[in-house]
Design a protein around this motif. Structure first.
Motif: not given
Ligand SMILES: *Cc1c(COP(=O)(O)O)cnc(C)c1O
Length: 358
Positions: A110-138
């Protein structure tokens, strides 16, 4: 006639065409047809084509009828079970999706980010070896959204992974950039204004190719089986024929998504503006760039939340309870297409006119 208008963000106010469409479904014979019959196949095909057209879904993306958004979490988990999955979330639904996946497969991060901040790519480093990235658009629990632009950036930064997007409370109400992700899904009791019991899953050719390559086929709803049946406009099980019929009639009657989406964006901004005037109410998503156009979460003290909901109910407005960790400190307002401008204006007028608990 119901004596209330539902602003609950799902199940929500049903589309105004429903009484007529239900009557037609009950009398035209479709509900007595077998799901392998040519009549059903014609209905399914027409509905898939209508959805492609009205929601501007690319022609090479496949569309499947499934039972719920929760089932989509399960389909993705089991069809890509050996892949590392990486969950980016800021609220209750994104977190639930991750926890759900973790019960089935241990390789979920999991990569939790605060709801009052914009999602930033810099917080997603661990996703480099992910096969599936799961994101909630709304994120229905806190009224925030991830913009198309950001989803596109995630896709560009992690080109190898499949990008799966939960758009349950925005599909049908917001314009989605389909090509920027591989799997999109939503259940129909939110922006489609239908009774619960069905969901749509939209998949890119890459998602299906990858599922086929992995070959995971142990479940009736494995993506491979969905794709195999979907090519014939059929389903892996006896589907919700009534749901498909109603969806067909609702979509026939609706405008294209660009028009609907622009309208809802304007209406959400106007509603938020009115509610926040003179400091009367506060939106949970303080920064307007983070705000969802289809679900508004209003922040208040717990007693005030209870009072507002009770008074609204007396006037025939059903407000949505808060959800997850915002259960007691927010109420929610659906800004879905089935809700008329007139109903939204009446609700806003009522909310700004009532006395707040001090
Ligand atoms: C409502 C909702 C779900 C769950 O939908 P079901 O149809 O109950 O499975 C999942 N994700 C989000 C973002 C939702 O709003």
């Amino acid at each position: 006639m119901a004596d209330f208008i539902s602003f609950y963000p799902g199940p929500s106010q049903t589309d105004p065409i429903l009484p007529q469409a239900l009557q037609e479904a009950a009398t035209c014979g479709i509900l007595s047809r077998n799901h392998r019959s040519s009549e059903f196949v014609a209905l399914a095909r027409e509905t898939v084509e209508l959805l492609h057209e009205k929601l501007s879904i690319p022609h090479n993306y496949s569309l499947f009828f499934v039972s719920s958004a929760t089932e989509c979490w399960e389909i993705i988990a089991q069809s890509f079970i050996n892949e590392v999955s990486y969950h980016v979330y800021n609220g209750a639904f994104g977190e639930k999706w991750m926890q759900y996946r973790q019960k089935i497969a241990p390789n979920a991060f999991g990569c939790h980010y605060p709801y009052h901040r914009m999602l930033g790519l810099n917080k997603m480093e661990m996703a480099d070896n992910a096969g599936v990235i799961c994101l909630t658009q709304n994120e229905t629990s806190n009224g925030t959204q991830v913009k198309n632009r950001m989803i596109r950036r995630v896709k560009t930064r992690f080109p190898k992974a499949l990008l799966a997007v939960d758009a349950t409370s925005s599909m049908g109400g917001a314009q989605l950039d389909w090509l920027s992700a591989d799997i999109w899904f939503a259940s129909v009791q939110k922006c489609f204004g239908l009774p619960a019991g069905m969901a749509l899953m939209v998949c890119s050719p890459k998602a299906i190719e990858k599922a086929e390559k992995i070959g995971q086929n142990r479940h009736y709803n494995s993506l491979i089986h969905l794709a195999e049946q979907g090519r014939k406009f059929q389903t892996t099980h006896t589907p919700n024929v009534l749901g498909i019929f109603l969806l067909n009639r609702v979509m026939k009657n609706r405008e294209g998504i660009e028009k609907i989406s622009n309208h809802l964006i304007d209406r959400a901004a106007e509603t938020a503006f009115q509610l926040q005037r003179k400091g009367k109410y506060q939106l949970l998503a303080h920064d307007r760039r983070l705000r969802s156009a289809t679900v508004l979460a209003i922040k208040a003290l717990p007693e005030e939340v209870e009072k507002a909901k009770a008074e609204a109910a007396e006037k025939g407005f059903l407000l949505g309870n808060g959800y997850g960790k915002w259960k007691e400190t927010t109420f929610r307002i659906a800004n879905f297409p089935a809700i008329s401008d007139e109903a939204m204006e009446r609700l806003t007028t009522f909310l700004i006119g009532r006395k707040k608990k001090t």
